[in-house]
Design a protein around this motif. Sequence first.
Motif, PDB file in Angstrom:
ATOM      1  N   LYS A   3     142.412   2.747  51.942  1.00 39.84           N
ATOM      2  CA  LYS A   3     141.735   3.787  52.749  1.00 39.84           C
ATOM      3  C   LYS A   3     142.087   3.571  54.221  1.00 39.84           C
ATOM      4  CE  LYS A   3     137.251   4.722  52.052  1.00 39.84           C
ATOM      5  NZ  LYS A   3     137.221   6.175  51.918  1.00 39.84           N
ATOM      6  N   THR A   4     141.971   2.314  54.654  1.00 37.88           N
ATOM      7  CA  THR A   4     142.263   1.995  56.056  1.00 37.88           C
ATOM      8  C   THR A   4     143.717   2.310  56.387  1.00 37.88           C
ATOM      9  OG1 THR A   4     140.730   0.165  55.810  1.00 37.88           O
ATOM     10  CG2 THR A   4     142.048   0.179  57.816  1.00 37.88           C
ATOM     11  N   LYS A  14     135.422  -2.728  59.071  1.00 41.85           N
ATOM     12  CA  LYS A  14     134.839  -1.405  58.794  1.00 41.85           C
ATOM     13  C   LYS A  14     133.858  -1.449  57.627  1.00 41.85           C
ATOM     14  CE  LYS A  14     135.798   3.366  57.715  1.00 41.85           C
ATOM     15  NZ  LYS A  14     136.738   4.398  57.355  1.00 41.85           N
ATOM     16  N   TYR A  15     134.202  -2.207  56.582  1.00 42.52           N
ATOM     17  CA  TYR A  15     133.365  -2.197  55.383  1.00 42.52           C
ATOM     18  C   TYR A  15     132.514  -3.461  55.241  1.00 42.52           C
ATOM     19  CZ  TYR A  15     136.178   1.841  54.319  1.00 42.52           C
ATOM     20  OH  TYR A  15     136.782   3.070  54.390  1.00 42.52           O
ATOM     21  N   PRO A  55     139.527  -1.309  49.702  1.00 40.38           N
ATOM     22  CA  PRO A  55     139.479  -0.221  50.684  1.00 40.38           C
ATOM     23  C   PRO A  55     140.566  -0.330  51.752  1.00 40.38           C
ATOM     24  CG  PRO A  55     137.619  -1.680  51.026  1.00 40.38           C
ATOM     25  CD  PRO A  55     138.326  -2.152  49.798  1.00 40.38           C
ATOM     26  N   ASP A  78     133.132   7.090  51.928  1.00 42.56           N
ATOM     27  CA  ASP A  78     132.728   5.877  52.638  1.00 42.56           C
ATOM     28  C   ASP A  78     131.313   5.439  52.279  1.00 42.56           C
ATOM     29  OD1 ASP A  78     135.033   5.247  53.886  1.00 42.56           O
ATOM     30  OD2 ASP A  78     134.460   5.968  55.880  1.00 42.56           O
ATOM     31  N   HIS A 135     129.891   1.709  51.327  1.00 42.93           N
ATOM     32  CA  HIS A 135     128.870   0.999  52.110  1.00 42.93           C
ATOM     33  C   HIS A 135     127.607   0.695  51.298  1.00 42.93           C
ATOM     34  CE1 HIS A 135     131.079   1.095  55.799  1.00 42.93           C
ATOM     35  NE2 HIS A 135     131.187   2.412  55.792  1.00 42.93           N
TER      36      HIS A 135
END
Lengths: 398, 211
Positions: free
Chosen positions: A74-75, A103-104, A71, A377, A381
Motif C-alpha cells: 500500500k505504501t 503509518k500503521y 501494507p 486503511d 488500523h
Amino acid sequence: MPWEYFNPLPHLSKYTSFEQLLSKKDKEEIDNLCKKIREMWTSEPMKPIERLVGSIMGMEIDRVPCTVFGPMFKTLREIGGNFIDYYKNPVLNIKTALLTILKYNLEVGAAYNPIDMNQSDVFGTKWEFLENSLPKVTEWAVKEGFREIIEKDLPDPRKSEALKWQIETTNFLNKKLGDLNSFAFVYAVGPYYMYNSCLRGPKHGFYDIKKNPELAVKAFDKLHDYIVDLLRYLMEKTNTPSWTLVDSLTSPSFTPPHWYEKFCAPYQKRLVEDLAPAPGTIAGGGQGQTDFTPLLDRFAEMGFTGFMFGPPTDLRKMKKISDEKGIYIMHWAVPAPMMRYGTPQQIEAYVKECIKIAAPRKRYMLGSDLADHDTPDENVHIIKQSVLKYGKYPLQFE
Amino acid sequence: MRESLLSGDKDEARETVIHALNKKVAIKEILSIIANAMDEVGEKFQNKEYYLTDLIMSGAAAEEVIGVVTPYIKTEEIKYTGNVVIGTVEGDIHDLGKTLVIAMLNSAGFRVYDLGVDVPASKYVEKAKEVRADIVASSALLTTTKDRMKDIEEELVRAGIRDKVKTLIGGATVSAEYAREIGADGYAKDAFEAVAVAKSLVNKLRSKGGA
C-alpha cells in the motif's frame, strides 16, 4: 560444468555497504523516520522487542504483540514506487518499510528480502524485474534433473549478491532500531521447497521426484547441507534472535502425506536439530490460506519452538499444543478477504475472539494475512486498535 | 493413456497417445479418454484422494497429450463446447493455476487460446475479437495485480463486445464477491469449478442469442 552464477543486482556490485547507497538526503529522511518510529515504540510500557521476546518465553508482558503483514505494498503505491525499484533499490525498500511501520503503527519490522533470489542466484536461476509484479524467473538453474545436484559441487551461498544486501539492510536497521525491535527473518527453506521453487520449477520438479524418488533423497540430502550452511551464515552475520522457516509447498492440501513424510518431514526435523545451537525461536510456518491443522502435531514433534500459521489452520488446536509443549504462536489471524471486504466492527469482533482463544498464558502474537493495496486503511488500523482494547494483560476474559 | 494421465506420467502419456494415433484410433475417442480421465482426476481431488501436486502433474500430462493430438484435429470433426481466451493478467507471472484450467477446459471440449502471463487488457480484447470468443478468462495470484481484471471488463466495454462475451476470473486473491464488484460474469475457485462455470456461462450466452 560449474553452476553459472547469475547476479540479479549488478548495479550494486561496486558497493560494499548499505550506507554507501545513501545520499545525504536519504540519510536525513531515514534518520527522521527512525526518530519518529523510536518515539512510537517507546510510547508504551514495553518496547516491541521486550514484548515479543517476553511473549515467546511466556513471561510477564503488558499486552499481546501485534502486527499487520504486507501494507508495504500500500505504501509503495502511495509513494509512487514500483516493484522494479522495490527489489532493485534497497534504499527505496527500506524507506518503504519504515514509512509503513510508522503509518500503521507496526511492531515487527522487515528488512530487504529479495524473495528467493538469495537462494538461487549462485546456482544461476535467472530473474527479470517487472514494474507491477514480483520478480519473474526466466530460466531455471537445474535443466535436466537431480543428477545435476548430486554430481556437481554446490556453489558457496556466501557469494550471493542478493544475500549480501539482505544482510546489509538487516544490520543497518538493527543498528538504528535494534535496541527497540528485531528485524527478523521469515525464510522459505527446505530442499523440497528449494528444488521446486528456486532451482527447477514445480512442473518439472514434481515430475522428477515422481520418476526418481531415490535420487530425490540423495539430492535433497546434499541440498540440506547447503541450506544449513546458508542459514548458519545468516544467523552469524545478523545475530537474529527469531526465525520463521516457512515452506508453503508442504501444505497438506498441496503435498500428499507419503511425499511429505519422505521428502519434507525428515529435512524439517534435521533443520531444527542442525540449527538448535542457534539462539532464539525457530518457528515452522506456512504461507497462504491453507490448512496445516493435520501437521501441527508433527511440527511439534520435530522440535519447532513456534507455529506461524493463519486460518483455516485451527487456532484452538495450536493453542492446545502451545499449552502442552510451550510452543509460541505467531498467528496470521485476520485473513486478507476479511481485511479487504469486512467492516471494522467484524474485524474487531474477530480479533477479540482470537485473543480470547489464544492469548491467555501469553505465547501468542496476533498478526494478519497480506494486506492488499486496496484494503481500506481503517480495516488495517482496527486490528491494532482492537489489540490495544482487548489484548492488555490481565485480559478481561481471564 | 487413462492410467498415465491419472498418475501424471507425461512421458508415458505422450508415448501412449502416439501409439494410439499410429493405430488410427479416432481423435474423438482419444479426446474422450482425456476428458474422462481428467474428470476422474477432478473427482479424486474433490474426494481428497488427490493433492495439488497430483493435479499439477496430471495437468502437465494432459497438456502434453493435447499438444500431440491438436495437429490431427479437424475442426469439422469436433464440435467445441465454446471458445475461451485465457491469460494471467498484466503484472502477474503465475501460470500454474492457469495451466491446470487450460488442461481441464481442453479436456472438456473447449477450444482454448492461451495468451500466456503478464497479459495487458488490450490483448485479451484483441484475441477475443479475432477468435469470436465466448469466454474471456483471466487469472491473478497477486493482490497487487487483480485490479487488472477490472481493466479487462472496461476494455471489453470500450471495444463494444462486452455483451458478446462472458468473463470468468480465478486465482488466489479473488473471490465471487470480487467478481460481482468488478462486473465479471463468473468466478471459479479451482480448475474443476472453472469447467462447470464455463459451461454454464456458454449456455447463458447461447440462450440469450449471443455469440
